[in-house]
Design an enzyme around this catalytic site. Structure first.
Site, mmCIF file in Angstrom:
data_model
loop_
_atom_site.group_PDB
_atom_site.id
_atom_site.type_symbol
_atom_site.label_atom_id
_atom_site.label_comp_id
_atom_site.label_asym_id
_atom_site.label_seq_id
_atom_site.Cartn_x
_atom_site.Cartn_y
_atom_site.Cartn_z
ATOM 1 N N GLY A 127 37.051 47.674 -3.322
ATOM 2 C CA GLY A 127 37.700 48.872 -3.454
ATOM 3 C C GLY A 127 38.911 48.764 -2.705
ATOM 4 O O GLY A 127 39.808 49.805 -2.926
ATOM 5 N N ARG A 182 32.198 55.782 -0.655
ATOM 6 C CA ARG A 182 31.688 55.317 0.652
ATOM 7 C C ARG A 182 31.228 56.152 1.590
ATOM 8 O O ARG A 182 29.996 56.036 1.887
ATOM 9 C CB ARG A 182 32.727 54.382 1.250
ATOM 10 N N HIS A 219 39.036 55.089 1.719
ATOM 11 C CA HIS A 219 39.010 56.003 2.639
ATOM 12 C C HIS A 219 40.034 56.984 2.660
ATOM 13 O O HIS A 219 41.178 56.795 2.181
ATOM 14 C CB HIS A 219 39.187 55.240 4.202
ATOM 15 N N SER A 257 42.928 43.744 0.326
ATOM 16 C CA SER A 257 41.925 42.738 0.668
ATOM 17 C C SER A 257 41.625 41.842 -0.392
ATOM 18 O O SER A 257 41.626 40.501 -0.466
ATOM 19 C CB SER A 257 40.715 43.440 1.134
ATOM 20 N N CYS A 284 44.946 52.545 10.220
ATOM 21 C CA CYS A 284 43.302 51.846 10.398
ATOM 22 C C CYS A 284 43.097 51.370 11.734
ATOM 23 O O CYS A 284 41.774 51.389 11.929
ATOM 24 C CB CYS A 284 43.333 50.862 9.192
ATOM 25 N N GLU A 337 31.704 56.473 7.130
ATOM 26 C CA GLU A 337 32.709 55.294 7.519
ATOM 27 C C GLU A 337 33.702 55.909 8.693
ATOM 28 O O GLU A 337 34.930 55.341 8.950
ATOM 29 C CB GLU A 337 33.597 55.369 6.168
#
Length: 430
Positions: free
Chosen positions: A25, A211, A245, A29, A357, A175
């Site tokens: 997701g 999440r 997120h 990355s 982040c 999270e």
């Protein structure tokens, strides 16, 4: 309520920063999976951002990297022995698990915990609940060590309550602060805490994983004894576009809320008392471009004169649409946002984490700040020491194949043992 100040506790990027593409997701990355990373550059980029925040007069702290490889995880998986020996055996018998035990993702401390300042809680203490991060195995192993570190720093029970992580099941997927907003007239004033969730209780859905669950958010609100909170469901299209997120599409600071209108319902934002809305419409900036540039993963910080500065990634400056939106927002006379500082976080961004982040926001009163343990609030001297430490211990580059090198395990753990002494925190207890 006594005078309060916001502190941003940034995660120091660890010496095993690598591109393993473990986070389903997270589009960045996945796009950089298997590429060569630069741990030294990554850590220095993070420290440079901290120096900017410190120079602006914003409270700036640090949280240490987690020990990697994770020896506790290796032992639980049946690989005892010295770090080098355990890694050699793992690379021979289960090489696919090397990225798991070497993951440096704890650097993204927005996922470390959910934080409620004492102005919002029933017992007038600051409450923190470490995130269980059950959505991804490489992050789920962080919860125990995060709890230990937070309890070492926020140790005074007069001021702080550190809860256990929620049960590690999908129904209570949590999270941390990445799915949490706070809107208040000022840092030390009572505020409204907003929990943004993807699913009710981890039920299967089409598309990318949801999440954060509502069940987890509700549990945290109860544990923190919150007097005013809201629960909002993020639009599924935003998650499927890469907003794994909520902090990928929204950020709040004091009374200001900067958000993408395709991710949250503007009527929800409008229901917050005294909120100053800074909305960006999809016609001006597509959701895809917002996710690619991480505009909303910028830090929105108060700079002491009633105005705010945006700490945005360099990718925003390079995007015509995103930089135009920043300029438009700054030009609007009713917005508290008056300036932007662009920062180079290319290494973190390539792994899916922007400025927001990398930090956990903690509002502290003067008494609470004085009660912190460890040498974790930065000044120029500490930042200089940390840069020197990185230069002496971090590799210039790291490839996926390097994770099988037993020397990397020895180097990494030795570096982190030295860092614990610098930060005056307990040595690793894994």
């Amino acid at each position: 309520m006594s005078e309060a100040r916001e502190y941003n506790f940034d995660g120091i990027v660890g010496p095993t920063h690598n591109y393993a593409g473990l986070s389903l997701g997270n589009l960045a990355s996945a796009a950089h999976k298997g590429q060569m990373s630069s741990p030294r550059a990554a850590a220095l980029q993070g420290l440079a951002k901290m120096r900017i925040l410190h120079s602006l007069g914003v409270g700036q702290g640090v949280l240490p990297p987690h020990p990697r490889p994770s020896m506790s995880t290796l032992r639980r998986l049946g690989f005892p022995g010295s770090p080098g020996d355990a890694v050699v055996r793992l690379s021979r018998e289960a090489p696919d698990l090397l990225p798991l035990v070497y993951s440096a993702s704890a650097m993204w401390t927005a996922n470390a915990a959910t934080v409620s300042p004492s102005a919002d809680t029933g017992d007038r203490r600051l409450h923190l609940t470490p995130a269980n991060l059950v959505s991804n195995p490489h992050r789920a192993i962080e919860a125990g060590h995060t709890t230990m570190v937070l309890r070492a720093i926020f140790a005074d029970p007069t001021h702080f309550v550190i809860h256990d992580p929620l049960p590690a099941t999908p129904a209570f997927g949590d999270e941390g602060a990445a799915n949490h907003l706070r809107v208040a007239p000022g840092h030390g004033r009572r505020g409204v805490e907003v929990f943004v969730f993807g699913s009710i209780a981890g039920e299967p859905v089409a598309g990318l994983p949801r999440r954060q669950t509502r069940r987890a958010s509700e549990a945290i609100a109860r544990l923190h004894q919150l007097e005013d909170c809201r629960f909002w469901q993020q639009k599924p299209a935003a998650i499927d576009a890469g907003a794994f997120h909520n902090d990928v599409v929204a950020v709040a600071n004091e009374r200001a809320v900067l958000y993408h209108a395709d991710a949250l319902d503007p009527s929800d934002i409008g229901s917050l008392p005294g909120a100053c809305e800074m909305s960006v419409e999809g016609a001006r900036l597509s959701l895809a471009e917002a996710v690619r540039t991480y505009l909303f993963n910028s830090q929105l910080v108060s700079v002491g004169d009633g105005t705010m500065t945006l700490i945005a990634p360099a990718e925003v400056e390079a995007s015509q649409a995103a930089s135009a939106e920043v300029a438009r927002l700054i030009a609007e006379p009713d917005n508290p946002l008056v300036a932007v500082r662009y920062v180079n976080l290319r290494e973190s961004m390539s792994n899916g984490g922007g400025p927001a982040c990398l930090r956990l926001r903690v509002v502290l009163t003067e008494a609470q700040a004085a009660a912190l343990r460890g040498r974790i609030v930065v000044d120029d001297v500490l930042l200089d020491e940390l840069e020197d430490w990185v230069g002496r211990h971090y590799r210039e580059t790291l490839t996926p194949a390097d994770l099988a090198d037993p020397a990397l395990a020895v180097e990494s753990l030795a570096a982190l043992a030295e860092l614990a002494e610098v930060l005056e925190l307990p040595a690793d207890q894994e």
